[in-house]
Design a protein around this motif. Structure first.
Motif, PDB file in Angstrom:
ATOM      1  N   GLU A   1       1.862   0.811  15.544  1.00 22.22           N
ATOM      2  CA  GLU A   1       1.875   0.242  14.190  1.00 22.22           C
ATOM      3  C   GLU A   1       1.661  -1.269  14.189  1.00 22.22           C
ATOM      4  O   GLU A   1       1.454  -1.860  13.135  1.00 22.22           O
ATOM      5  N   ASP A   2       1.677  -1.892  15.378  1.00 17.43           N
ATOM      6  CA  ASP A   2       1.381  -3.327  15.415  1.00 17.43           C
ATOM      7  C   ASP A   2      -0.071  -3.603  15.024  1.00 17.43           C
ATOM      8  O   ASP A   2      -0.438  -4.744  14.765  1.00 17.43           O
ATOM      9  N   HIS A   3      -0.894  -2.562  14.975  1.00 17.62           N
ATOM     10  CA  HIS A   3      -2.296  -2.745  14.564  1.00 17.62           C
ATOM     11  C   HIS A   3      -2.519  -2.467  13.089  1.00 17.62           C
ATOM     12  O   HIS A   3      -3.641  -2.584  12.594  1.00 17.62           O
ATOM     13  N   LEU A   4      -1.458  -2.099  12.400  1.00 20.45           N
ATOM     14  CA  LEU A   4      -1.585  -1.725  10.989  1.00 20.45           C
ATOM     15  C   LEU A   4      -2.242  -2.842  10.166  1.00 20.45           C
ATOM     16  O   LEU A   4      -3.061  -2.574   9.287  1.00 20.45           O
ATOM     17  N   THR A   5      -1.913  -4.079  10.487  1.00 20.91           N
ATOM     18  CA  THR A   5      -2.458  -5.187   9.689  1.00 20.91           C
ATOM     19  C   THR A   5      -3.967  -5.314   9.879  1.00 20.91           C
ATOM     20  O   THR A   5      -4.639  -5.912   9.053  1.00 20.91           O
TER      21      THR A   5
ATOM     22  N   ALA B   1      -6.905  -2.593   7.422  1.00 25.28           N
ATOM     23  CA  ALA B   1      -7.614  -2.860   6.156  1.00 25.28           C
ATOM     24  C   ALA B   1      -8.926  -3.588   6.445  1.00 25.28           C
ATOM     25  O   ALA B   1      -9.976  -3.256   5.866  1.00 25.28           O
ATOM     26  N   ARG B   2      -8.883  -4.567   7.342  1.00 26.85           N
ATOM     27  CA  ARG B   2     -10.121  -5.293   7.693  1.00 26.85           C
ATOM     28  C   ARG B   2     -11.145  -4.310   8.262  1.00 26.85           C
ATOM     29  O   ARG B   2     -12.332  -4.349   7.943  1.00 26.85           O
ATOM     30  N   GLN B   3     -10.657  -3.406   9.110  1.00 31.46           N
ATOM     31  CA  GLN B   3     -11.581  -2.468   9.760  1.00 31.46           C
ATOM     32  C   GLN B   3     -12.196  -1.514   8.743  1.00 31.46           C
ATOM     33  O   GLN B   3     -13.388  -1.203   8.803  1.00 31.46           O
TER      34      GLN B   3
ATOM     35  N   GLY C   1     -21.796   0.958   6.186  1.00 32.28           N
ATOM     36  CA  GLY C   1     -22.314   2.219   5.646  1.00 32.28           C
ATOM     37  C   GLY C   1     -21.729   3.449   6.316  1.00 32.28           C
ATOM     38  O   GLY C   1     -22.390   4.484   6.389  1.00 32.28           O
ATOM     39  N   HIS C   2     -20.518   3.336   6.818  1.00 36.21           N
ATOM     40  CA  HIS C   2     -19.905   4.494   7.477  1.00 36.21           C
ATOM     41  C   HIS C   2     -18.566   4.836   6.828  1.00 36.21           C
ATOM     42  O   HIS C   2     -17.851   3.955   6.370  1.00 36.21           O
ATOM     43  N   THR C   3     -18.254   6.134   6.857  1.00 31.96           N
ATOM     44  CA  THR C   3     -16.942   6.558   6.369  1.00 31.96           C
ATOM     45  C   THR C   3     -15.922   6.216   7.457  1.00 31.96           C
ATOM     46  O   THR C   3     -16.153   6.549   8.619  1.00 31.96           O
ATOM     47  N   PRO C   4     -14.829   5.570   7.105  1.00 31.19           N
ATOM     48  CA  PRO C   4     -13.828   5.263   8.133  1.00 31.19           C
ATOM     49  C   PRO C   4     -13.243   6.539   8.737  1.00 31.19           C
ATOM     50  O   PRO C   4     -13.217   7.580   8.079  1.00 31.19           O
ATOM     51  N   PRO C   5     -12.770   6.451   9.980  1.00 31.66           N
ATOM     52  CA  PRO C   5     -12.094   7.612  10.568  1.00 31.66           C
ATOM     53  C   PRO C   5     -10.718   7.765   9.924  1.00 31.66           C
ATOM     54  O   PRO C   5     -10.343   6.969   9.067  1.00 31.66           O
ATOM     55  N   HIS C   6      -9.965   8.768  10.341  1.00 28.59           N
ATOM     56  CA  HIS C   6      -8.576   8.845   9.910  1.00 28.59           C
ATOM     57  C   HIS C   6      -7.744   7.907  10.777  1.00 28.59           C
ATOM     58  O   HIS C   6      -8.103   7.641  11.930  1.00 28.59           O
ATOM     59  N   PHE C   7      -6.662   7.431  10.225  1.00 27.32           N
ATOM     60  CA  PHE C   7      -5.790   6.518  10.972  1.00 27.32           C
ATOM     61  C   PHE C   7      -4.393   7.111  11.054  1.00 27.32           C
ATOM     62  O   PHE C   7      -3.927   7.776  10.119  1.00 27.32           O
ATOM     63  N   ALA C   8      -3.746   6.867  12.175  1.00 22.78           N
ATOM     64  CA  ALA C   8      -2.328   7.256  12.329  1.00 22.78           C
ATOM     65  C   ALA C   8      -1.679   6.166  13.167  1.00 22.78           C
ATOM     66  O   ALA C   8      -2.129   5.885  14.273  1.00 22.78           O
ATOM     67  N   HIS C   9      -0.659   5.518  12.601  1.00 25.37           N
ATOM     68  CA  HIS C   9       0.006   4.426  13.324  1.00 25.37           C
ATOM     69  C   HIS C   9       1.429   4.850  13.686  1.00 25.37           C
ATOM     70  O   HIS C   9       2.245   5.097  12.804  1.00 25.37           O
TER      71      HIS C   9
END
Ligand code: GLU
Length: 485
Positions: A213-217, A220-222, A230-238
């Protein structure tokens, strides 16, 4: 709604930066990604994020690869290095610049420092003002052409609230204004973390970014970068971070436990994977697993909680001892064959006895080193009795005499069967008229010089009858009767 089960098969990745030796906190992220990929019939990938040229070191990279290999967490495709992909990052920034989503920024470190100080004075978050975003295309082109040093920044979209559904944390929303136009390429042309991670996750076809979860911040930028490319973001799990029993976060710099420490402590690799996956209840610890695939089948990603996972070394050691005792005894025989120097009496023991020794002794051992330390009690030609043993042996003279008398006169190289051994103990007890500790302890001491070890009846089957006789005789030298004679 997508969840861990419905969203697979997952293409996951472990993306460590080789800026320090990996610790168990990083390794846990690798374990979770590996198990989830395996469980869903997906793919587990490994990427080395070596774009911090000052802090990245080959030794750390080697430690990461070697640690994963020791744990059995092999990636399904060749390892990727970000340092070899600068052209792709530049190509992505060129595309963004062409679309008006990236621009050169000529602000000096001093300019930025002043802005940060001004923001701090107004109690605002430090963020880039966007000064260079306002330059005209001609101004930009001139300054770049004249060789003025610059970074490349991402131009944030106007609507900038970013919302995403984190598979662990739930619905997340980062408000507009939480950050400013951020850096994509540094002055030296190397990519920022956020740019490289997105370009690579797209290129590698990653469908789930599972990380601390230290990458959570950064997320949003990613997400904004995915959209701009032009790409759909992947799923995220922190996932929550690994903390020690005092609640302190493990980190490379605090010298947290790494795989080399685990190896030195004699821990079993399966136990390390199992333990790290079991934190937060994602894997039961009641039963041991035969393979990583079995573990993957039992893994429950839904249990990965929002809270931190607490690492307790004693629990890890206890789980490892269970794996150690359940291993194929032949593997320990082979390991001891390799570990013990030529000339060690171990090598002269018959095969069956080596196996029986492993089986008889490992209940009193948690690691191969423990087992190795117990062996001389059985294999040494001579037992050294410590000072405290003397008085015990002296007090046990009658027991030792009785044992010698009851010892069957058999082939000197023969060993007692389990029933011979219990018969021998029964007769010794009757003859010396003692039981319990007064019976067992002098015999145990006489036979091994040690207070602890396997059950006495098992111990008696691990020495030849000749050896038993020899050792009891030697121990009886301390008896007052012998001294008087
Ligand atoms: N390289 C980052 C790290 O070592 C991980 C980045 C990521 O998983 O997105 O913490």
């Amino acid at each position: 709604m997508t969840n861990f089960k419905t969203g697979g098969p997952w293409v996951t990745r472990f993306a460590p930066s080789p800026t320090g030796a990996p610790h168990l906190g990083n390794v846990r992220t690798a374990v979770l990604n590996f198990l989830l990929a395996r469980q869903s019939g997906g793919t587990f990938l490994l990427r080395l994020e070596d774009t911090d040229r000052e802090r990245s070191a080959f030794a750390h990279e080697a430690a990461i690869l070697w640690s994963l290999s020791w744990l059995g967490l092999a990636p399904d495709r060749p390892v990727r290095h970000q340092s070899l992909r600068l052209d792709d990052y530049h190509a992505a920034v060129d595309r963004l610049a062409d679309a008006g989503r990236a621009y050169p920024c000529f602000c000096s470190e001093a300019d930025l420092e002043r802005e940060r100080a001004e923001a701090a004075a107004k109690h605002l978050p430090p963020r880039y003002s966007g000064r260079c975003a306002a330059l005209t295309a001609a101004e930009r082109a001139d300054r770049v052409a004249s060789g003025e040093p610059h970074v490349m920044r991402f131009r944030l979209p106007d609507r900038a609230d970013v919302a995403f559904a984190d598979l662990i944390k739930g619905d997340m929303r980062v408000p507009a204004g939480a950050f400013g136009d951020f850096v994509l390429l540094r002055q030296d042309g190397w990519p920022s973390y956020n740019l490289a991670v997105v370009v690579d996750d797209i290129d590698m076809g990653v469908t789930l970014v599972l990380r601390g979860e230290d990458h959570l911040t950064n997320t949003a930028r990613q997400i904004l970068l995915y959209e701009a490319l032009g790409h759909t973001p992947p799923h995220f799990a922190h996932h929550g971070l690994l903390v020690d029993t005092e609640g302190r976060k493990l980190s490379k710099r605090s010298g947290a436990l790494g795989i080399p420490d685990c190896i030195r402590a004699g821990l079993e690799p399966m136990a390390v994977v199992h333990y790290l996956a079991s934190l937060s209840g994602a894997l039961p610890t009641k039963k041991l697993f035969e393979s990583l695939d079995d573990m993957a089948r039992a893994f429950n990603p839904f249990a990965l909680g929002r809270g931190n996972a607490v690492m307790n070394l004693d629990e890890l050691r206890a789980l490892s001892a269970r794996y150690f005792r359940a291993a194929d005894p032949e593997s320990h025989v082979r390991a001891l064959d390799e570990a013990l120097p030529a000339g060690d009496p171990w090598h002269a023991l018959p095969d069956g006895l080596r196996r029986d020794l492993v089986l008889g002794l490992r209940d009193n051992a948690a690691t191969l080193d423990d087992l190795r330390a117990l062996l001389p009690h059985f294999t040494a030609d001579e037992i050294r009795y410590g000072a405290s043993a003397f008085s015990e042996l002296t007090a046990g003279t009658a027991v030792l005499d009785a044992l010698l008398e009851a010892l069957p006169a058999s082939d000197p190289h023969a060993r007692l069967t389990a029933s011979d051994a219990s018969e021998l103990l029964k007769r010794t007890a009757a003859q010396a008229d003692v039981k319990g500790r007064a019976l067992y302890h002098p015999i145990r001491l006489a036979l091994t010089g040690s207070d602890s070890g396997p059950e006495l009846s098992a111990l008696l089957t691990l020495l030849t009858v000749d050896r038993i006789r020899e050792r009891v005789h030697a121990a009886n030298m301390f008896s007052p009767r012998t001294n008087k004679e």
